[in-house]
Design an enzyme around this catalytic site. Sequence first.
Site, PDB file in Angstrom:
ATOM      1  N   ASP A  14       0.830  -1.214   0.000  1.00 13.70           N
ATOM      2  CA  ASP A  14       0.000   0.000   0.000  1.00 13.70           C
ATOM      3  C   ASP A  14       0.861   1.260   0.000  1.00 13.70           C
ATOM      4  O   ASP A  14       0.639   2.178   0.806  1.00 13.70           O
ATOM      5  CB  ASP A  14      -0.942   0.012   1.209  1.00 13.70           C
ATOM      6  N   ASN A 158     -17.117  -6.715  -0.922  1.00 13.83           N
ATOM      7  CA  ASN A 158     -16.358  -6.183   0.204  1.00 13.83           C
ATOM      8  C   ASN A 158     -16.358  -4.668   0.290  1.00 13.83           C
ATOM      9  O   ASN A 158     -16.446  -4.098   1.371  1.00 13.83           O
ATOM     10  CB  ASN A 158     -14.907  -6.674   0.132  1.00 13.83           C
ATOM     11  N   GLU A 195     -10.995  -0.833  -4.187  1.00 15.51           N
ATOM     12  CA  GLU A 195     -10.302  -0.228  -3.054  1.00 15.51           C
ATOM     13  C   GLU A 195      -9.063   0.512  -3.540  1.00 15.51           C
ATOM     14  O   GLU A 195      -8.769   0.567  -4.741  1.00 15.51           O
ATOM     15  CB  GLU A 195      -9.911  -1.297  -2.028  1.00 15.51           C
ATOM     16  N   HIS A 259      -2.870  -1.075  -5.379  1.00 15.31           N
ATOM     17  CA  HIS A 259      -2.851  -0.057  -4.324  1.00 15.31           C
ATOM     18  C   HIS A 259      -1.766   0.986  -4.605  1.00 15.31           C
ATOM     19  O   HIS A 259      -0.810   1.146  -3.865  1.00 15.31           O
ATOM     20  CB  HIS A 259      -2.655  -0.667  -2.947  1.00 15.31           C
ATOM     21  N   ARG A 293       4.788  -8.233  -0.190  1.00  9.78           N
ATOM     22  CA  ARG A 293       4.297  -7.271  -1.166  1.00  9.78           C
ATOM     23  C   ARG A 293       5.288  -6.109  -1.162  1.00  9.78           C
ATOM     24  O   ARG A 293       5.472  -5.442  -0.140  1.00  9.78           O
ATOM     25  CB  ARG A 293       2.877  -6.810  -0.831  1.00  9.78           C
TER      26      ARG A 293
END
Length: 317
Positions: A14, A158, A195, A259, A293
Amino acid sequence: MSDLIQPLIPQRADPHISRHGNGVYYFTASVPQYDRIELRRATSIDGLTNAPAYVAWRKPDTGPWSELIWAPELHFNQGAWYVYFAAAHTRALDALGMFQHRMYAIRNVAADPFTGEWEFLGQVDSGIDSFCLDATTFTHRGQLYYLWAQKDRAIAGNSNLYIAPMSTPWQLAGAPVMLSKPEFDWECRGFLVNEGPSVLQRHGKVFISYSASATDENYAMGLLWADENADLLDPASWHKSPEPVMRSAAEDSVFGPGHNSFTETDNPDEVLLVYHARTYTEIEGDPLWNPDRHTFVKPLRWSADGMPLFGRPSRRD
């Protein structure tokens, strides 16, 4: 020289990089322990790799914001520094099988965000009491906007993407407006997810990139856009790409890009795309607890008609 891209910072998901008027790049991201908000800074993108981490805030041991600190973003809004992030009171899922995150903000009024005191401002209340995360802010024509992902209990999936004007950098001035929900096949793999929104204003348009599907190799990036003169609070102003603008590049072993955020070089016309991705798919257990990640950065390209070209996550194209 190979055009393959290597991770800029390992084990940071992120990622958010912003460049400020002093020529300094500021970096923050989710740390694998999900227990704090770290900041880094450097005078170059490459300098962020080994820049020391400054801990701006640590979660308390108990309470509504004491677990799973996710997706912080550092913004300089109206003369002060703010970090927007999501946190939960427990790691347990709710009755709908969702995590229990809400959105929060901290503020530092010092000129240097690595000095002074970070003040906890509490929850950024969207007016919807449900799972929410991935808040970002942007200013357009003098108005500060809040943009985030949230669960609507009446909509399968979600999270959807919402926008609202702000009265202060930590309070909304209007009701949430939904801009996008998971609807295409590539947004609904593993989980139905929209998202991680990020905003880029160029070429007479306002672009919103976002991420969709489960956070494994199915994770991919989508794009919304509106004319800069349009009413950004009108869902009809926005267009949505029916196909992802970036997805896994199995041929180069880069998986689940998403992200993202955007930043600039010394040349304000040159935009850099910041995102995370994995370099393998064989994840043991829940992908949430896999730390690998990594943060990547690559140049963003443009089409002849002024649309962003994201290319492959593994290469500079």
